[in-house]
Scaffold this motif. Structure first.
Motif, PDB file in Angstrom:
ATOM      1  N   LEU A   1       0.840  -1.195   0.000  1.00 47.74           N
ATOM      2  CA  LEU A   1       0.000   0.000   0.000  1.00 47.74           C
ATOM      3  C   LEU A   1       0.874   1.243   0.000  1.00 47.74           C
ATOM      4  O   LEU A   1       1.902   1.289   0.681  1.00 47.74           O
TER       5      LEU A   1
ATOM      6  N   ALA B   1       0.585   5.861  -0.553  1.00 47.71           N
ATOM      7  CA  ALA B   1      -0.287   7.016  -0.778  1.00 47.71           C
ATOM      8  C   ALA B   1       0.468   8.314  -0.551  1.00 47.71           C
ATOM      9  O   ALA B   1       1.432   8.374   0.225  1.00 47.71           O
TER      10      ALA B   1
ATOM     11  N   LYS C   1       1.297   6.523   3.472  1.00 46.49           N
ATOM     12  CA  LYS C   1       0.012   5.972   3.875  1.00 46.49           C
ATOM     13  C   LYS C   1      -0.251   6.150   5.365  1.00 46.49           C
ATOM     14  O   LYS C   1      -1.407   6.238   5.784  1.00 46.49           O
TER      15      LYS C   1
ATOM     16  N   TRP D   1      -3.635   7.411   7.066  1.00 41.66           N
ATOM     17  CA  TRP D   1      -4.326   6.569   8.041  1.00 41.66           C
ATOM     18  C   TRP D   1      -4.570   7.322   9.344  1.00 41.66           C
ATOM     19  O   TRP D   1      -5.636   7.202   9.951  1.00 41.66           O
TER      20      TRP D   1
ATOM     21  N   ALA E   1       3.701   7.083  -4.575  1.00 41.33           N
ATOM     22  CA  ALA E   1       2.782   6.112  -3.977  1.00 41.33           C
ATOM     23  C   ALA E   1       3.120   4.696  -4.424  1.00 41.33           C
ATOM     24  O   ALA E   1       3.034   3.745  -3.637  1.00 41.33           O
TER      25      ALA E   1
ATOM     26  N   ASP F   1       6.339  -1.520   0.920  1.00 37.42           N
ATOM     27  CA  ASP F   1       5.431  -2.188   1.842  1.00 37.42           C
ATOM     28  C   ASP F   1       5.294  -3.672   1.496  1.00 37.42           C
ATOM     29  O   ASP F   1       5.126  -4.520   2.384  1.00 37.42           O
TER      30      ASP F   1
ATOM     31  N   GLY G   1      -2.998   7.038  -4.708  1.00 38.18           N
ATOM     32  CA  GLY G   1      -2.998   5.837  -3.882  1.00 38.18           C
ATOM     33  C   GLY G   1      -2.710   4.631  -4.750  1.00 38.18           C
ATOM     34  O   GLY G   1      -3.287   4.502  -5.835  1.00 38.18           O
TER      35      GLY G   1
ATOM     36  N   GLY H   1      -4.796   0.021   5.688  1.00 38.77           N
ATOM     37  CA  GLY H   1      -4.088   1.101   5.000  1.00 38.77           C
ATOM     38  C   GLY H   1      -4.987   1.724   3.964  1.00 38.77           C
ATOM     39  O   GLY H   1      -6.161   1.413   3.853  1.00 38.77           O
ATOM     40  N   PRO H   2      -4.458   2.632   3.122  1.00 29.69           N
ATOM     41  CA  PRO H   2      -5.283   3.383   2.197  1.00 29.69           C
ATOM     42  C   PRO H   2      -5.674   2.560   0.981  1.00 29.69           C
ATOM     43  O   PRO H   2      -4.961   1.664   0.542  1.00 29.69           O
TER      44      PRO H   2
END
Length: 663
Positions: free
Chosen positions: A13, A15, A23, A27, A87, A94, A229, A310-311
């Motif tokens: 994830l 963003a 992210k 969040w 992103a 991640d 995102g 997460g986003p």
């Protein structure tokens, strides 16, 4: 698009948004219902003042530039490409990847965007620059830029379906993965600030001074913002047996009713949900959590039954409704891009949060339950309390940075705790400057010892390992002396007479992982990955990682990890005894800091004695440790902390809060 026979998982994830770069910032805002809308200045005569919009902050742009860099060989990065690349790279980290990883070579790159490279075209039209000065402004260039950034030569394309673009991109990527075109996809949505967008919405009287409330009966306006995102999607084949994904993507659905330029047709939205459910093999009774907020003011919402990991890409909403959890512990949800951005095209998807594989879940008594068992309201309270404690603590203690600006390391002293931060974006590579800084830091810590040390890193990865140029330029006759110096760094860290904690929030490779193994304790997020991958350059770990991994996980695991060169998630490393505790990503920095501070504030001489006994055991087994123990214990018996703690225990009981001074 049906679920098919190929499971597809969300493994990464990323963003960037008006909340900031990363992210985690998004969040935090979601947990605390924080909005970042600002009043726009009129952009043409007659435009009414007070219209709200959301812009990516300058500091976040700087972070994005630092991570992505300017690749002048293929044009100047405009806002859309800049946001999308940032992103996407965060999502890669991640998922445990670095750009150029072999698994990414044929990855699908799919980007959804409503406005494309709008700022580039608008600059040319407004006469602010010429076409040759604006950089690339074709919409396709966004996907091309992301593909170059991640190291993919596979299919790359941009889709435009107004505000549902990101959801359509997700659907396309899912279909390509299930068709066998690739096993990995980097997919997301991006939109920059756009004057033409604002002018169009203003002409329709669809924007104004009241923030967007899409689910309120009396909703009035949309609120255009900018950001990106991205997700990393992987098939089960690519994920492997050691993978631990965020969620499984079950189905997606898209329709195109175009009923109204700024308001979705409820029947169209409902049809998207029905299609997604049917394709996932679910019905309404299977849905336990709907990502659709209740009709309440943001700070009065009750979020129950789901804690998002997460986003999601732009075009999805974030909120939870419902108070049931299924008996199998899963959290299923339906979502529709049309519920958020009021597009002519509606898009929807269903996904399933899957529990961690056996042995990787939060099972130990001292650990907190997994995300879906918590509520966003509790997360908000937890974040607020921790930040208040942190602010108060910093007011009480003097913190100094003892490294000059520009150093790849920062060493700060916060009362009893020293904090050593790797800060050489974007990869925190170990080159000569990094190693020299480590040597200087350890000398300083040895000369002026604190009572505890926290080692952490800034950026999307902890470290991508050693700069390969080191190997290319090294003469064979210099190798032994060079690696002897680096091994001495590991030994110096290991021999510090106070507790040392290594905090890994993301990918941790080679030299950084070897130094982590020299620390007393390792804490990590569930998404962090570790690897000794020297085999890709025909080498072996030369800073002591192999033998220290064997100490913790056993010689068989050490051989497996080094010889295969595979990456292993923190949850796996915890099972092996390499990682001591898994912490939540949203509060990781604060939790790791508090963890290390508690050790630093404890009985320092007793901790030093523990380290001595363990080292004696590793050197000669129980007999050698037994021989040394009486003398070590005698030294601790004479410490001030020991005597004061005994007195406090006798007078106040085991719950006493005696302050130790390290004496």
């Amino acid at each position: 698009m049906s679920r098919g026979s190929t499971p597809v998982f969300v493994t990464g994830l990323g963003a960037i948004s008006p909340a900031g770069a990363g992210k985690d910032r998004l969040w935090d805002d979601l947990c605390t219902a924080t909005t970042r809308f600002e009043e726009l200045k009129p952009i043409y005569p007659g435009m009414k003042p007070g219209i709200l919009s959301g812009r990516v902050p300058d500091a976040a742009r700087e972070s994005a530039h630092a991570l992505t860099g300017h690749r002048t060989s293929y044009g100047t990065a405009r806002s859309a490409s800049l946001f999308a690349e940032y992103a996407a790279l965060e999502a890669l980290a991640d998922a445990g990847f670095t750009p150029g990883h072999p698994a990414l070579r044929n990855a699908v790159v799919c980007v959804g965007s409503s406005d494309g490279q709008a700022d580039a075209l608008e600059d040319v039209v407004a006469g602010r620059c010429g076409p040759g000065e604006s950089g690339s402004y074709s919409s396709y260039s966004i996907a091309d830029d992301v593909a170059r950034a991640v190291g993919s030569v596979g299919p790359a394309f941009t889709v435009h379906n107004t505000c549902a673009s990101a959801n359509v991109a997700l659907s396309c990527a899912l279909e390509l993965l299930r068709a066998g075109v690739a096993d990995t996809a980097v997919v997301g949505g991006v939109d920059p600030y756009s004057e033409k967008n604002l002018i169009g919405f203003n002409t329709l009287q669809a924007i104004g001074p009241v923030a967007c409330r899409p689910f309120a009966k009396d909703r009035r306006y949309v609120t255009p913002s900018e950001g990106a995102g991205f997700l990393v999607l992987q098939t089960e084949k690519a994920l492997g047996s050691s993978g631990s994904p965020h969620a499984e993507l079950l189905a997606s659905a898209v329709n195109n009713d175009a009923s109204h330029p700024t308001a979705p047709d409820p029947d169209g939205v409902a049809s998207c949900h029905r299609m997604a459910l049917a394709q996932a093999g679910l019905d309404a009774a299977d849905i336990d959590v709907h990502l659709r907020p209740r009709n309440r003011e943001p700070r009065q919402r009750q979020h129950r039954g789901c804690h998002l990991q997460g986003p999601l890409p732009p075009g999805s909403d974030h909120g939870c409704q419902g108070d049931r959890r299924p008996p199998d512990g899963r959290c299923r949800s339906g979502r529709s891009g049309g519920l958020v951005h009021v597009p002519p095209a509606q898009a929807g998807a269903a996904h399933e949060h899957r529990p961690r594989r056996p042995g990787t879940g939060h099972q130990s008594g001292h650990r907190r339950p997994a995300g879906p068992a918590r509520t966003a309201l509790r997360a908000e309270q937890r974040l607020r309390i921790r930040r208040q404690q942190r602010d108060q603590h910093l007011q009480e203690r003097h913190m100094t940075d003892v490294f000059s600006e520009g150093s790849p390391l920062r060493l700060s002293v916060d009362g009893p705790l020293a904090v050593l931060t790797m800060d050489s974006p974007p990869k925190n590579l170990f080159d000569h400057a990094m190693w020299d800084a480590w040597k200087a830091a350890l000398r300083r810590l040895g000369d002026n010892p604190p009572r505890g040390l926290l080692i952490r890193a800034k950026g999307p990865v902890v470290s991508a390992g050693v700069d390969v140029e080191i190997f290319r330029r090294m003469a064979p006759e210099d190798a032994e002396g060079f690696w002897a110096e680096q091994l001495a760094t590991t030994q110096a860290l290991e021999n510090l007479p106070f507790p040392t904690v290594f905090a890994a929030h993301s990918l941790t490779l080679t030299a950084a992982f070897e130094l982590a193994l020299a620390c007393d304790l390792v804490v990590a997020t569930a998404s962090a990955r570790f690897g000794l991958v020297e085999r890709v350059v025909g080498f072996t770990p030369a800073m002591g990682g192999t033998q220290r991994l064997a100490e913790r996980a056993g010689p068989g695991r050490a051989r497996e990890l080094v010889m295969t060169g595979k990456l292993y998630r923190a949850t796996t490393m915890e099972r092996w005894g390499v990682v001591n505790e898994i912490m939540e990503l949203a509060t990781f920095q604060d939790d790791a800091y508090a963890y290390a501070m508690r050790l630093a504030s404890g009985p320092t001489r007793a901790h030093a004695a523990t380290k001595q006994v363990v080292r004696r055991f590793l050197a000669g087994g129980t007999p050698l440790a037994d021989a040394a123990l009486p003398g070590i214990a005698a030294e601790v018996s004479g410490s001030e902390d020991h005597r004061r703690s005994v007195d406090a225990f006798l007078s106040e009981g085991p719950g006493h809060e005696t302050v130790c001074h390290g004496r």
